[in-house]
Design a protein around this motif. Structure first.
Motif, PDB file in Angstrom:
ATOM      1  N   GLY A 145       0.490  -1.713   0.152  1.00  0.00           N
ATOM      2  CA  GLY A 145      -0.043   0.136   0.350  1.00  0.00           C
ATOM      3  C   GLY A 145       0.470   1.206   0.151  1.00  0.00           C
ATOM      4  N   ARG A 146       2.236   1.362   0.002  1.00  0.00           N
ATOM      5  CA  ARG A 146       3.097   2.078   0.426  1.00  0.00           C
ATOM      6  C   ARG A 146       3.933   2.842  -0.860  1.00  0.00           C
ATOM      7  N   LEU A 147       3.725   3.708  -1.459  1.00  0.00           N
ATOM      8  CA  LEU A 147       4.864   4.169  -2.502  1.00  0.00           C
ATOM      9  C   LEU A 147       6.210   4.090  -2.332  1.00  0.00           C
ATOM     10  N   TYR A 148       7.046   3.411  -3.148  1.00  0.00           N
ATOM     11  CA  TYR A 148       8.377   4.353  -3.279  1.00  0.00           C
ATOM     12  C   TYR A 148       8.784   4.164  -4.281  1.00  0.00           C
ATOM     13  N   TYR A 171       8.022  16.188 -11.764  1.00  0.00           N
ATOM     14  CA  TYR A 171       8.699  16.184 -13.493  1.00  0.00           C
ATOM     15  C   TYR A 171       8.964  14.769 -14.056  1.00  0.00           C
ATOM     16  N   LEU A 172       9.579  14.621 -12.702  1.00  0.00           N
ATOM     17  CA  LEU A 172      10.926  12.846 -13.525  1.00  0.00           C
ATOM     18  C   LEU A 172      10.295  11.736 -13.210  1.00  0.00           C
ATOM     19  N   LEU A 173       9.143  11.251 -12.655  1.00  0.00           N
ATOM     20  CA  LEU A 173       7.599  10.616 -12.585  1.00  0.00           C
ATOM     21  C   LEU A 173       6.431  10.726 -12.713  1.00  0.00           C
ATOM     22  N   LYS A 174       6.657  12.258 -14.087  1.00  0.00           N
ATOM     23  CA  LYS A 174       5.324  11.729 -14.930  1.00  0.00           C
ATOM     24  C   LYS A 174       4.594  11.150 -15.634  1.00  0.00           C
ATOM     25  N   ASN A 175       5.873   9.802 -16.233  1.00  0.00           N
ATOM     26  CA  ASN A 175       4.731   8.625 -17.310  1.00  0.00           C
ATOM     27  C   ASN A 175       5.100   7.955 -15.972  1.00  0.00           C
ATOM     28  N   ASP A 176       5.273   8.211 -15.234  1.00  0.00           N
ATOM     29  CA  ASP A 176       5.209   5.849 -14.853  1.00  0.00           C
ATOM     30  C   ASP A 176       3.584   6.196 -14.137  1.00  0.00           C
ATOM     31  N   PRO A 177       3.099   4.410 -14.758  1.00  0.00           N
ATOM     32  CA  PRO A 177       1.754   3.794 -14.581  1.00  0.00           C
ATOM     33  C   PRO A 177       1.265   4.251 -13.236  1.00  0.00           C
ATOM     34  N   LEU A 178       2.830   4.810 -12.168  1.00  0.00           N
ATOM     35  CA  LEU A 178       2.145   5.254 -10.690  1.00  0.00           C
ATOM     36  C   LEU A 178       1.840   6.576 -10.354  1.00  0.00           C
ATOM     37  N   PHE A 179       1.887   7.594 -10.914  1.00  0.00           N
ATOM     38  CA  PHE A 179       2.697   8.493 -11.209  1.00  0.00           C
ATOM     39  C   PHE A 179       0.951   9.680 -10.551  1.00  0.00           C
ATOM     40  N   SER A 180      -0.318   8.787 -11.476  1.00  0.00           N
ATOM     41  CA  SER A 180      -1.253   9.445 -10.798  1.00  0.00           C
ATOM     42  C   SER A 180      -1.757   9.263  -9.236  1.00  0.00           C
ATOM     43  N   GLU A 181      -1.430   7.930  -8.657  1.00  0.00           N
ATOM     44  CA  GLU A 181      -1.582   8.098  -7.306  1.00  0.00           C
ATOM     45  C   GLU A 181      -0.847   8.836  -6.378  1.00  0.00           C
ATOM     46  N   TYR A 182       0.220   8.628  -6.629  1.00  0.00           N
ATOM     47  CA  TYR A 182       1.488   9.808  -6.904  1.00  0.00           C
ATOM     48  C   TYR A 182       1.169  11.313  -6.091  1.00  0.00           C
ATOM     49  N   ARG A 183       0.834  11.640  -7.338  1.00  0.00           N
ATOM     50  CA  ARG A 183       0.791  12.684  -7.334  1.00  0.00           C
ATOM     51  C   ARG A 183      -0.659  13.553  -6.686  1.00  0.00           C
ATOM     52  N   MET A 184      -1.549  12.371  -6.498  1.00  0.00           N
ATOM     53  CA  MET A 184      -2.493  12.443  -4.920  1.00  0.00           C
ATOM     54  C   MET A 184      -2.412  12.587  -4.154  1.00  0.00           C
ATOM     55  N   GLN A 185      -1.621  11.628  -3.974  1.00  0.00           N
ATOM     56  CA  GLN A 185      -0.831  11.385  -2.127  1.00  0.00           C
ATOM     57  C   GLN A 185      -0.049  12.756  -1.633  1.00  0.00           C
ATOM     58  N   LEU A 186       0.172  12.686  -2.780  1.00  0.00           N
ATOM     59  CA  LEU A 186       1.062  14.294  -2.206  1.00  0.00           C
ATOM     60  C   LEU A 186       0.699  15.326  -2.541  1.00  0.00           C
ATOM     61  N   ILE A 187      -0.379  15.916  -3.198  1.00  0.00           N
ATOM     62  CA  ILE A 187      -1.390  17.146  -2.665  1.00  0.00           C
ATOM     63  C   ILE A 187      -1.980  16.818  -1.677  1.00  0.00           C
ATOM     64  N   ARG A 188      -2.185  15.638  -1.491  1.00  0.00           N
ATOM     65  CA  ARG A 188      -3.430  15.121   0.443  1.00  0.00           C
ATOM     66  C   ARG A 188      -2.362  16.074   0.747  1.00  0.00           C
ATOM     67  N   LYS A 189      -0.669  15.245   1.126  1.00  0.00           N
ATOM     68  CA  LYS A 189      -0.241  15.923   2.245  1.00  0.00           C
ATOM     69  C   LYS A 189       0.582  16.971   2.015  1.00  0.00           C
ATOM     70  N   LEU A 190       0.385  18.172   1.230  1.00  0.00           N
ATOM     71  CA  LEU A 190       0.671  19.171   0.898  1.00  0.00           C
ATOM     72  C   LEU A 190      -0.655  19.863   1.454  1.00  0.00           C
ATOM     73  N   GLN A 191      -1.671  19.855   1.413  1.00  0.00           N
ATOM     74  CA  GLN A 191      -3.657  20.344   1.425  1.00  0.00           C
ATOM     75  C   GLN A 191      -3.475  20.183   3.248  1.00  0.00           C
ATOM     76  N   ALA A 192      -2.320  18.619   3.432  1.00  0.00           N
ATOM     77  CA  ALA A 192      -2.835  18.941   5.432  1.00  0.00           C
ATOM     78  C   ALA A 192      -2.084  19.531   5.697  1.00  0.00           C
ATOM     79  N   SER A 193      -0.444  19.913   5.202  1.00  0.00           N
ATOM     80  CA  SER A 193       0.790  20.906   5.619  1.00  0.00           C
ATOM     81  C   SER A 193       0.326  22.298   5.559  1.00  0.00           C
ATOM     82  N   ILE A 194      -0.559  22.266   4.484  1.00  0.00           N
ATOM     83  CA  ILE A 194      -0.942  23.886   4.274  1.00  0.00           C
ATOM     84  C   ILE A 194      -2.128  24.114   5.639  1.00  0.00           C
TER      85      ILE A 194
END
Length: 222
Positions: A145-148, A171-194
Motif C-alpha cells: 500500500g505504500r509508494l516508493y 516531472y521525473l515521474l510524470k510518465n510512470d504508471p503509478l504517477f496519478s496515485e503518487y500525485r494525489m498522495q502529494l496533493i493530500r500531504k501538501l493540503q494537510a501541511s498548509i
C-alpha cells in the motif's frame, strides 16, 4: 529468489552496472538476486553492522552463492574500492544517503547511483543537482500500500538549483504508471501541511506561500 516490488525496482535499475555494491545491504537480497539474474562483474554486499552482514551471508549460503559475493563491513563507501561502477543505497532516509555520498573517499563522477530514499526525497534531489548530478531514470514501486521512489543518478557536471516541484520528482515521474496515485498522495500531504500551518499560532507566512505555490504546480501537472 523473488523480490518485493520495492527491491525489485532497485535491483532492475542497478542490473545494467558492471561491478555493483549494495550499501546497507541488510539481508543481502539484492546481491543474491543480481547474481542469479546476471552473468558479469563483481557483486558486493556492504553494511556498517556485523549483524546485518551476517544475515546477508546466511541469505547467500541458502542460495549457494556465499563464495560469489564480496561481504564488506564498512561505514558507507569507506571500505569499498574504486573498482565498483554502481552503488546501491536503498531503504535509508534522504539525509543518511546524502551523508554517505558526501563522505565518499573517492570521486563519484564516473559512478552510477541507484537510490531509494525512505524520507526527504526532496532534500536528496536538491543535493544531487546542486552537487552536479542528474537523474537518468526514475520509477515508482508500490508495496504493501505504500509508494516508493527509485532513482538512477549520474554525474553531469552542471550544478544547479531545482524547484520544489522538481525536488518532489513531479516531472521525473510524470510518465510512470503509478504517477496519478503518487500525485494525489502529494496533493493530500501538501493540503494537510498548509491547513496545519494556517491553524497554528505564529503561522509562517513564507512557508505557507511556498507550499501553496508547490500545491498549485502539482495540481496543474497531469
Amino acid at each position: 529468489m523473488e523480490l518485493g516490488a520495492r527491491l525489485s525496482a532497485v535491483a532492475r535499475l542497478a542490473a545494467e552496472g558492471e561491478n555493483i555494491a549494495d550499501i546497507g545491504t541488510d539481508h543481502g537480497y539484492i546481491p543474491v538476486w543480481l547474481l542469479k539474474n546476471r552473468n558479469k562483474g563483481r557483486i558486493a554486499a556492504s553494511d556498517i553492522g556485523e549483524g546485518p552482514l551476517n544475515s546477508a551471508k546466511r541469505t547467500a549460503e541458502r542460495e549457494g552463492l556465499e563464495d560469489s559475493i564480496e561481504f564488506i563491513l564498512a561505514d558507507g563507501l569507506s571500505g569499498l574500492d574504486e573498482g565498483f561502477d554502481t552503488f546501491i543505497i536503498a531503504g535509508m532516509g534522504g539525509d543518511t544517503i546524502i551523508h554517505i555520498l558526501d563522505s565518499a573517499p573517492f570521486s563519484l563522477e564516473n559512478k552510477r547511483l541507484v537510490l531509494q530514499p525512505q524520507t526527504r526525497t526532496d532534500k536528496l534531489l536538491k543535493w544531487l543537482y546542486a552537487s552536479g548530478f542528474t537523474i537518468k531514470n526514475a520509477v515508482l514501486a508500490k508495496e504493501a500500500g505504500r509508494l516508493y521512489t527509485v532513482f538512477e543518478a549520474g554525474y553531469a557536471g552542471e550544478r544547479r538549483e531545482i524547484s520544489d516541484a522538481e525536488a518532489n520528482a513531479v516531472y521525473l515521474l510524470k510518465n510512470d504508471p503509478l504517477f496519478s496515485e503518487y500525485r494525489m498522495q502529494l496533493i493530500r500531504k501538501l493540503q494537510a501541511s498548509i491547513k496545519g500551518l494556517e491553524m497554528g499560532k505564529g503561522t509562517d507566512g513564507d512557508k505557507t506561500s511556498e507550499l501553496k505555490k508547490l500545491l498549485c504546480e502539482v495540481e496543474q501537472c497531469c
